[in-house]
Motif scaffolding. Structure first.
Motif, PDB file in Angstrom:
ATOM      1  N   SER A 146       0.840  -1.209   0.000  1.00 47.84           N
ATOM      2  CA  SER A 146       0.000   0.000   0.000  1.00 47.84           C
ATOM      3  C   SER A 146       0.867   1.248   0.000  1.00 47.84           C
ATOM      4  N   ASP A 166      10.487   2.738   6.755  1.00 46.56           N
ATOM      5  CA  ASP A 166       9.895   1.503   7.285  1.00 46.56           C
ATOM      6  C   ASP A 166      10.646   1.075   8.545  1.00 46.56           C
ATOM      7  N   ALA A 183       2.734  -7.454   3.637  1.00 48.04           N
ATOM      8  CA  ALA A 183       2.776  -7.253   2.186  1.00 48.04           C
ATOM      9  C   ALA A 183       3.746  -8.199   1.484  1.00 48.04           C
TER      10      ALA A 183
HETATM   11  C1  FAD Z   1      -0.399 -14.857   6.264  1.00 48.22           C
HETATM   12  C2  FAD Z   1      -1.160 -13.809   5.491  1.00 48.22           C
HETATM   13  C3  FAD Z   1      -1.854 -14.153   4.350  1.00 48.22           C
HETATM   14  C4  FAD Z   1      -2.546 -13.179   3.627  1.00 48.22           C
HETATM   15  N1  FAD Z   1      -3.062 -13.491   2.421  1.00 48.22           N
HETATM   16  C5  FAD Z   1      -3.569 -12.517   1.635  1.00 48.22           C
HETATM   17  C6  FAD Z   1      -3.946 -12.799   0.306  1.00 48.22           C
HETATM   18  O1  FAD Z   1      -3.767 -13.921  -0.180  1.00 48.22           O
HETATM   19  N2  FAD Z   1      -4.518 -11.812  -0.442  1.00 48.22           N
HETATM   20  C7  FAD Z   1      -4.673 -10.557   0.067  1.00 48.22           C
HETATM   21  O2  FAD Z   1      -5.199  -9.687  -0.637  1.00 48.22           O
HETATM   22  N3  FAD Z   1      -4.270 -10.240   1.310  1.00 48.22           N
HETATM   23  C8  FAD Z   1      -3.697 -11.185   2.090  1.00 48.22           C
HETATM   24  N4  FAD Z   1      -3.246 -10.871   3.329  1.00 48.22           N
HETATM   25  C9  FAD Z   1      -3.369  -9.478   3.783  1.00 48.22           C
HETATM   26  C10 FAD Z   1      -2.330  -8.574   3.118  1.00 48.22           C
HETATM   27  O3  FAD Z   1      -1.064  -9.175   3.220  1.00 48.22           O
HETATM   28  C11 FAD Z   1      -2.278  -7.214   3.799  1.00 48.22           C
HETATM   29  O4  FAD Z   1      -3.563  -6.691   3.933  1.00 48.22           O
HETATM   30  C12 FAD Z   1      -1.439  -6.248   2.975  1.00 48.22           C
HETATM   31  O5  FAD Z   1      -0.236  -6.846   2.608  1.00 48.22           O
HETATM   32  C13 FAD Z   1      -1.177  -4.982   3.746  1.00 48.22           C
HETATM   33  O6  FAD Z   1      -0.164  -4.274   3.089  1.00 48.22           O
HETATM   34  P1  FAD Z   1       0.265  -2.849   3.642  1.00 48.22           P
HETATM   35  O7  FAD Z   1       1.306  -2.330   2.754  1.00 48.22           O
HETATM   36  O8  FAD Z   1      -0.954  -2.021   3.841  1.00 48.22           O
HETATM   37  O9  FAD Z   1       0.774  -3.125   5.129  1.00 48.22           O
HETATM   38  P2  FAD Z   1       1.991  -3.938   5.691  1.00 48.22           P
HETATM   39  O10 FAD Z   1       2.368  -5.069   4.871  1.00 48.22           O
HETATM   40  O11 FAD Z   1       1.613  -4.193   7.108  1.00 48.22           O
HETATM   41  O12 FAD Z   1       3.179  -2.920   5.611  1.00 48.22           O
HETATM   42  C14 FAD Z   1       3.326  -1.910   6.503  1.00 48.22           C
HETATM   43  C15 FAD Z   1       4.808  -1.652   6.758  1.00 48.22           C
HETATM   44  O13 FAD Z   1       4.844  -0.642   7.766  1.00 48.22           O
HETATM   45  C16 FAD Z   1       5.925  -0.902   8.603  1.00 48.22           C
HETATM   46  N5  FAD Z   1       5.666  -0.236   9.885  1.00 48.22           N
HETATM   47  C17 FAD Z   1       4.832  -0.592  10.869  1.00 48.22           C
HETATM   48  N6  FAD Z   1       4.894   0.289  11.889  1.00 48.22           N
HETATM   49  C18 FAD Z   1       5.777   1.221  11.498  1.00 48.22           C
HETATM   50  C19 FAD Z   1       6.301   2.397  12.109  1.00 48.22           C
HETATM   51  N7  FAD Z   1       5.938   2.791  13.328  1.00 48.22           N
HETATM   52  N8  FAD Z   1       7.209   3.140  11.450  1.00 48.22           N
HETATM   53  C20 FAD Z   1       7.634   2.759  10.207  1.00 48.22           C
HETATM   54  N9  FAD Z   1       7.174   1.651   9.584  1.00 48.22           N
HETATM   55  C21 FAD Z   1       6.273   0.906  10.233  1.00 48.22           C
HETATM   56  C22 FAD Z   1       6.022  -2.399   8.686  1.00 48.22           C
HETATM   57  O14 FAD Z   1       7.354  -2.786   8.984  1.00 48.22           O
HETATM   58  C23 FAD Z   1       5.576  -2.835   7.307  1.00 48.22           C
HETATM   59  O15 FAD Z   1       6.662  -3.114   6.448  1.00 48.22           O
HETATM   60  C24 FAD Z   1      -2.580 -11.819   4.088  1.00 48.22           C
HETATM   61  C25 FAD Z   1      -1.870 -11.475   5.245  1.00 48.22           C
HETATM   62  C26 FAD Z   1      -1.164 -12.451   5.932  1.00 48.22           C
HETATM   63  C27 FAD Z   1      -0.391 -12.054   7.160  1.00 48.22           C
END
Ligand code: FAD
Length: 395
Positions: free
Chosen positions: A56, A75, A84
């Motif tokens: 995201s 990050d 992610a």
């Molecule tokens: C096991 C598993 C299976 C899944 N399967 C699916 C699937 O098949 N299909 C699907 O659509 N979704 C799936 N999901 C959900 C999906 O992975 C997440 O909704 C999505 O990846 C979220 O991405 P993001 O970039 O919003 O957040 P995140 O991946 O959570 O990334 C956020 C980043 O912020 C960083 N961060 C956190 N706090 C701080 C801070 N204070 N300061 C700086 N950085 C910080 C973290 O280190 C992280 O790298 C699954 C999730 C899991 C755990």
């Protein structure tokens, strides 16, 4: 995919910290080199600081670059080091709910528009990172007669709205086939997007946890980003960074495991079964990744801890052996944190002046998280977004 897990808010559970024999390395990471961006030190300036370098946040950064802004992304860990880069890799259209349930909740027009936006986003994901994406459809397998009846309701609602869906009957059971869905290597995509963002002028910092956020300033242990706008793109642990969102999102752990190449099975497309609680796919090299069982340990899994547990891992392995038919040994077991929102749609909010936050994808953030990343970029710097009416009409 972790679809349809009930957005139930049970009693808060304390993180369970216990020794684990598991590597906690996702199957996606085996052959990939980490990019290594420097940690943030001293004062730096940008138009926008994006906190969180998952799918995201990286989608948000690319949209900001497209709009001509100077961006710094930070990050706490590594690019794609959260959910992610550690998820099931499913790319599914629609919301966290099945289509007919989305219609019941949001109305037909909005449900249809959201479905189309997620299909378009999948096209975008495929064209941006074609090497990491497989558009092979997906399968919803019914686990009971009640679920078969529910599949029929979903089929009728989707056909009514002209969406691609087929009835499915095969050796593995009965259900629905969605020809336009797909899957991807989520970690490879994150790393590619990060590398390209730097080529396009963004600056990225790993191992740089935001410890305070305000209008115009993001502080880490060793540095500060001074900026006009702050965008927090964190799914799991969002309420820890922004306690103001604690009533709207709640962190949960999801767990998976992966095997070596498994010639004893042939799974042509990602499958989710038992109302989406269990999900698996076979990768092009024959390896199988599978997740689920969270609903069977629901209280334990409302946790911010990201260590795989014996109970859930054994449960997933039973599904792997008894339902999917894989006999190969398990190579990896891992877990990561996501957040569930209290409504059907994720959260996008201006939590304080100049500070926007997105998250709460309820286990399904691969496609809709990318959309929210673009939407929040647009709204933060231009004040509006064409995506708002369908995705977040109240904002
Ligand atoms: C096991 C598993 C299976 C899944 N399967 C699916 C699937 O098949 N299909 C699907 O659509 N979704 C799936 N999901 C959900 C999906 O992975 C997440 O909704 C999505 O990846 C979220 O991405 P993001 O970039 O919003 O957040 P995140 O991946 O959570 O990334 C956020 C980043 O912020 C960083 N961060 C956190 N706090 C701080 C801070 N204070 N300061 C700086 N950085 C910080 C973290 O280190 C992280 O790298 C699954 C999730 C899991 C755990």
């Amino acid at each position: 995919m972790a679809v349809c897990l009930p957005r139930r808010y049970g009693r808060a559970s304390l993180p369970v910290v216990k020794p684990t024999p598991y590597d906690n390395v996702p199957a996606w990471g085996e052959h990939l080199e980490s990019a290594q961006y420097p940690d943030l030190t001293g004062d730096v300036r940008a138009d926008v600081c994006v906190v969180g370098l998952g799918g995201s946040g990286l989608s948000c950064i690319h949209e900001l670059l497209r709009l001509g802004h100077h961006v710094i992304g930070i990050d706490a860990g590594t690019v794609g080091g959260g959910a992610a880069g550690r998820n099931g890799g499913f790319l599914l259209a629609g919301t966290v709910e099945f289509y007919h349930d989305t219609v019941a909740e949001l109305g037909r027009d909005r449900a249809r528009r959201i479905y189309q936006l997620t299909l378009d986003e999948m096209d975008r994901i495929s064209s941006e990172t074609p090497d990491a994406v497989w558009r092979n459809g997906s399968l919803r397998l019914a686990d009971s007669e009640a679920e078969e009846r529910d599949c029929q309701l979903q089929l009728a609602a989707m056909r009514n709205d002209g969406l691609s869906v087929e009835s499915y009957e095969g050796p593995d059971g009965r259900g629905l086939l969605f020809p336009e869905d797909g899957s991807f290597n989520p970690l490879a995509r994150c790393r590619t997007l990060a590398r390209r963002a730097v080529e396009l002028g963004a600056t990225l910092h790993e191992q740089s946890r935001a410890i305070s956020l305000s209008n115009g300033e993001v502080r880490t242990r060793d540095g500060r980003v001074l900026c006009k706008h702050v965008i927090v793109a964190v799914d799991g642990h969002l309420e820890l960074l922004l306690p103001v969102l604690a009533g709207r999102v709640r962190t949960a752990r999801l767990q998976m495991l992966g095997t070596g190449p498994a010639p004893e099975v042939d799974i042509p497309r990602p499958v989710y079964s038992r109302w989406g609680y269990d999900y698996w796919q076979q990768l092009p090299d024959g390896r199988v990744v599978i997740g689920g069982c969270r609903d069977r340990f629901i209280d334990d899994e409302w946790t911010t801890d990201t260590t795989p547990t014996t109970e859930v891992q054994q449960c997933i392995e039973r599904v792997l052996r008894e339902t999917v038919g894989v006999t190969q040994p398990v190579r990896h077991r891992w877990a990561a944190a996501v957040s569930y929102s209290s409504g059907i749609m994720p959260v996008m909010d201006q939590v304080r002046p100049g500070v926007w936050a997105i998250g709460g994808y309820s286990g399904t953030g691969n496609v809709i998280g990318a959309l929210y990343g673009r939407m929040v970029a647009q709204i933060a710097v231009t004040g509006t977004s064409e995506l708002l009416p369908a995705l977040a009409p109240g904002v």
